[in-house]
Write a protein that holds these residues in place. Structure first.
Motif, PDB file in Angstrom:
ATOM      1  N   THR A 145       2.378   1.875  -3.363  1.00  0.00           N
ATOM      2  CA  THR A 145       1.364   2.392  -4.281  1.00  0.00           C
ATOM      3  C   THR A 145       1.092   3.871  -4.022  1.00  0.00           C
ATOM      4  O   THR A 145       1.027   4.685  -4.953  1.00  0.00           O
ATOM      5  CB  THR A 145       0.060   1.601  -4.125  1.00  0.00           C
ATOM      6  N   GLY A 197       1.835   7.040  -6.441  1.00  0.00           N
ATOM      7  CA  GLY A 197       0.738   7.930  -6.814  1.00  0.00           C
ATOM      8  C   GLY A 197       1.013   9.377  -6.455  1.00  0.00           C
ATOM      9  O   GLY A 197       0.748  10.290  -7.253  1.00  0.00           O
ATOM     10  N   SER A 239      -2.307   4.709  -8.942  1.00  0.00           N
ATOM     11  CA  SER A 239      -2.988   3.784  -8.033  1.00  0.00           C
ATOM     12  C   SER A 239      -4.037   2.964  -8.773  1.00  0.00           C
ATOM     13  O   SER A 239      -4.326   1.811  -8.398  1.00  0.00           O
ATOM     14  CB  SER A 239      -3.628   4.559  -6.880  1.00  0.00           C
ATOM     15  N   THR A 279       0.831  -1.207   0.000  1.00  0.00           N
ATOM     16  CA  THR A 279       0.000   0.000   0.000  1.00  0.00           C
ATOM     17  C   THR A 279       0.859   1.248   0.000  1.00  0.00           C
ATOM     18  O   THR A 279       0.582   2.219  -0.726  1.00  0.00           O
ATOM     19  CB  THR A 279      -0.934   0.006   1.217  1.00  0.00           C
TER      20      THR A 279
END
Length: 579
Positions: free
Chosen positions: A84, A88, A136, A81
């Motif tokens: 990501t 992003g 993302s 996470t």
């Protein structure tokens, strides 16, 4: 409206250097999904071997493995996470910088003809929508697809026949998503426009609050925001209706699938072909599979929203600057002697010329206009000369400044700086040789020091003080609570008009450019203040080539040569060369 293919082709290059983070996010998400698949298998084992048989000794091994998988999945999920989000945010950072730099290359007239709040929305919410698709969104697409494969594969391994029954209903999820995607795209585009317009109303009203209150227009401004806010609310409600309908509809389909599984599973258990643990594990796989399939469908909605934002961002990027820099600019001849008593700029500063300018039969017609604003304008000026540019409103006085600064290039004729056609020079070099004082004293919301130093970044405080002394503003600054470090408010609103003007003069003195443009510098000042401003302006003009644009030539030095622009020139009109 642009297509998704155009969006990807246009903005995917901005992920260069970030793709490793995107791939890492996909891989770690896949590992986390694998941990969940293995944990569900252990859950089925515990159900059949421990709960059904009541064998507590068989509990500890699967339980330890389940806990280990949960911990490993949590750790992997965290790093996936974070990778990501990091990719992003860097994508947003990069695209926002690119868009803002492009906006800065456009002529100031571009912003005069557009609402500021709407341009701000393009720099924020619109590029965030693009990030949702290309950074993302890519991770979400692949990880969701991997989850679908993992959970569907596990279900097939556990009971392929039962899995085929449930997978047959998966197209229903995708069909509903496709049905909603087009409508959501239209609603998202409407919401984007309404949001930008509402931001513009807020920005305009708050920036002009003194005028609003002075004219008792608070209620009308509140009503204006109310109207625009209502449009935005209705656009949001249109999106909300689609989302509110989409969610329950998908839930009904998911419930139907679960009921089919339970019904068929109960029949299989009754026939002795399936255990309770196997059914629970199968149901758990479906509990993960269907949301993943639903998430794939929701990506269509994300794509629609990204398309709306992409259309607005690409509209800006498609707008080309009105001037192009040459591929091989002519080298400038350095002029090293400073014009004023301010110490010279550091060696790293741009090379400045002498400041000799000529307008040779210059004509100009603004884009999308048929009638020429200037035609046949000719004059020449050098260091120490003052050209008084007069004429009625609309005659093109400010256009002279715009052409000299290369906000636009002349339609006919040519303008030279130190004998070189400015079209053969980079616009940055041209502007480094010009200082402009405009009607509106454009100041920033920082301190006095910040605003004066804007004329020469990196200068020392003693240089700022010397410029302030020459601009006759040092004594006033000395009365401020924090002297040069005193904040001056939004656009310098805490200062009077004369004080703002003298700070702008100090900034211009510090800049030390050989060409000076004064565009109605006395606008809004009373006669006494204007007369006082002329003294530091005289010091600023000394030794420079000065273009003095004004309606009122009374305060201009007598040595000025006048260029009168006629009202409403046409293509054949010629302004005589002043002698």
């Amino acid at each position: 409206m642009v297509s998704i293919r155009q969006t990807v082709r246009r903005f995917w290059p901005y992920t260069r250097g970030l793709r490793k983070l995107i791939v890492l996010g996909v891989v770690l998400a896949a590992v986390a999904a694998g941990c969940e698949v293995a944990a569900i298998a252990l859950f089925g084992t515990i159900t059949d071997e421990v709960l059904t048989r009541g064998d507590l000794n068989a509990f500890w091994g699967p339980a330890t493995g389940w806990l280990a998988l949960a911990v490993a999945g949590a750790v992997v999920s965290f790093f996936g996470t974070y990778a990501t989000v990091l990719g992003g945010e860097r994508f947003l950072y990069r695209l926002r910088d690119r868009l803002f730099r492009h906006m800065q290359s456009l002529t100031p007239d571009y912003f005069d003809n557009r609402r500021l709040g709407d341009q701000m929305a393009r720099l924020t919410t619109d590029i965030e929508a693009i990030e949702e698709l290309l950074a993302s969104g890519v991770v979400r697409l692949f990880t969701t697809a991997v989850s679908v494969v993992f959970f569907a594969g596990a279900a097939l391994v556990l009971r392929w026949d039962l899995a085929l029954v449930t997978l047959a209903l998966v197209p229903a999820f995708l069909g509903v998503s496709k049905l909603f995607a087009g409508r959501f795209r239209v609603a998202a585009a409407r919401e984007r426009r309404a949001n930008g317009e509402m931001n513009s109303v807020i920005e305009e009203s708050l920036a002009n609050q003194s005028l609003v209150q002075a004219y008792n227009r608070q209620e009308s401004e509140a009503a204006r925001l109310n109207r625009q806010g209502r449009r935005w609310m209705l656009a949001n409600l249109a999106q909300a209706r689609l989302s509110a309908l989409y969610g329950p509809l998908v839930q009904v389909i998911e419930t139907l699938c679960v009921l089919v599984v339970i019904g068929v599973g109960a029949w299989e258990i009754a026939a002795g072909r399936l255990t309770i643990g196997g059914l629970l594990a199968f149901a758990a796989y479906l509990a993960y599979l269907y949301p993943a399939v639903q998430s794939l469908g929701e990506l269509a909605l994300t794509v629609s929203e990204a398309a709306a934002g992409s259309d607005r961002v690409m509209e800006v990027l498609r707008t080309s600057p009105d001037v192009d820099d040459p591929g091989a600019p002519v080298e400038a001849e350095p002029h090293t002697e400073p014009i004023t008593a301010v110490p010279p700029a550091p060696a790293t500063s741009p090379v400045k010329g002498r400041g000799e300018i000529t307008f040779e039969n210059v004509g100009f017609t603004y884009p999308n206009r048929k009638r020429a604003t200037l035609s046949g304008l000719s004059f020449a000026a050098g260091p120490g000369d003052i050209i008084l540019c007069t004429g009625p409103s609309g005659a093109g006085k400010s256009t002279v400044a715009k052409l000299l600064l290369r906000f636009y290039d002349a339609t006919t004729g040519r303008i030279t700086l130190d004998g070189r056609d400015i079209r053969e020079l980079p616009s940055r070099e041209v502007r480094d040789n010009i200082t402009i004082l405009q009607q509106e004293n454009l100041l920033f919301s920082g301190t006095v020091r910040d605003n004066i130093a804007f004329g020469r970044p990196g200068c020392e405080l003693d240089e700022i003080v010397q410029a302030a002394i020459l601009a006759d503003v040092h004594d006033f600054i000395g009365t401020l609570p924090q002297k040069y470090d005193t904040p001056i408010g939004e656009r310098g609103r805490l200062l009077s008009g004369g004080q703002r003007q003298r700070i702008a003069i100090a900034r211009a003195i510090l800049r030390d450019a050989p060409v000076l443009i004064l565009d109605e510098p006395m606008t809004g000042l009373d006669a006494a203040t204007a007369a006082r401003i002329m003294e530091p302006l005289g010091r600023l003009m000394a030794g420079r080539t000065t273009i003095f644009i004004t309606h009122d030539p009374r305060l201009v030095p007598g040595a000025a040569r006048e260029v009168v622009l006629p009202p409403g020139v046409d293509e054949e009109a010629v302004v005589p060369v002043p002698k």
